[in-house]
Design a protein around this motif. Structure first.
Motif, PDB file in Angstrom:
ATOM      1  N   GLY A 119      -9.194   3.049   6.430  1.00 33.18           N
ATOM      2  CA  GLY A 119      -9.747   1.739   6.754  1.00 33.18           C
ATOM      3  C   GLY A 119     -11.257   1.661   6.703  1.00 33.18           C
ATOM      4  O   GLY A 119     -11.847   0.690   7.178  1.00 33.18           O
ATOM      5  N   THR A 143     -12.401  -1.019   1.555  1.00 36.86           N
ATOM      6  CA  THR A 143     -11.350  -1.802   0.916  1.00 36.86           C
ATOM      7  C   THR A 143     -11.712  -1.916  -0.551  1.00 36.86           C
ATOM      8  O   THR A 143     -12.884  -2.093  -0.896  1.00 36.86           O
ATOM      9  CB  THR A 143     -11.258  -3.216   1.533  1.00 36.86           C
ATOM     10  N   TYR A 166     -16.901   0.259  11.257  1.00 34.88           N
ATOM     11  CA  TYR A 166     -16.019   1.417  11.446  1.00 34.88           C
ATOM     12  C   TYR A 166     -16.742   2.475  12.269  1.00 34.88           C
ATOM     13  O   TYR A 166     -17.849   2.882  11.965  1.00 34.88           O
ATOM     14  CB  TYR A 166     -15.613   1.986  10.083  1.00 34.88           C
TER      15      TYR A 166
END
Length: 104
Positions: free
Chosen positions: A65, A68, A84
């Motif tokens: 994650g 992308t 993140y």
């Protein structure tokens, strides 16, 4: 007696020098923040690793994650998720945005 001209030494990539402070995962992220449409070949050349290693790192970052990937025509465009949180307990108070601010 003729003197031979010695060739100029080619600068070593950081990986040839032995070690670096940042991981190749971080190097991929730094490159993608600067140029989101960067090709795997160019990432590999800039970082000094193989294209296969870049593919593995991109897959790991995507599955975690961190990034992308969107297909745009014949190219991929990568979005780095700056919120993140870093994974190691010593760094978990920071996110990617804070790390990248230090590296700019």
């Amino acid at each position: 007696m003729e003197k031979s001209i010695s060739p100029i030494a080619k600068p070593k990539l950081p990986t040839e020098a032995g070690w670096t402070f940042l991981t190749n995962h971080t190097h991929v992220i730094v490159c993608l923040v600067r140029e989101p449409e960067m090709r795997i070949r160019d990432l590999a050349l800039d970082i000094g690793i193989t294209e296969r290693a870049v593919q593995r790192i991109l897959a790991e970052l995507e599955s975690s994650g961190v990034i992308t990937k969107q297909r745009e025509g014949r190219r991929n465009r990568y979005t780095v998720h700056l919120g993140y949180r870093l994974r190691h307990p010593l760094e978990s108070q920071c996110d990617l945005e804070h790390l990248l601010q230090v590296l700019r």
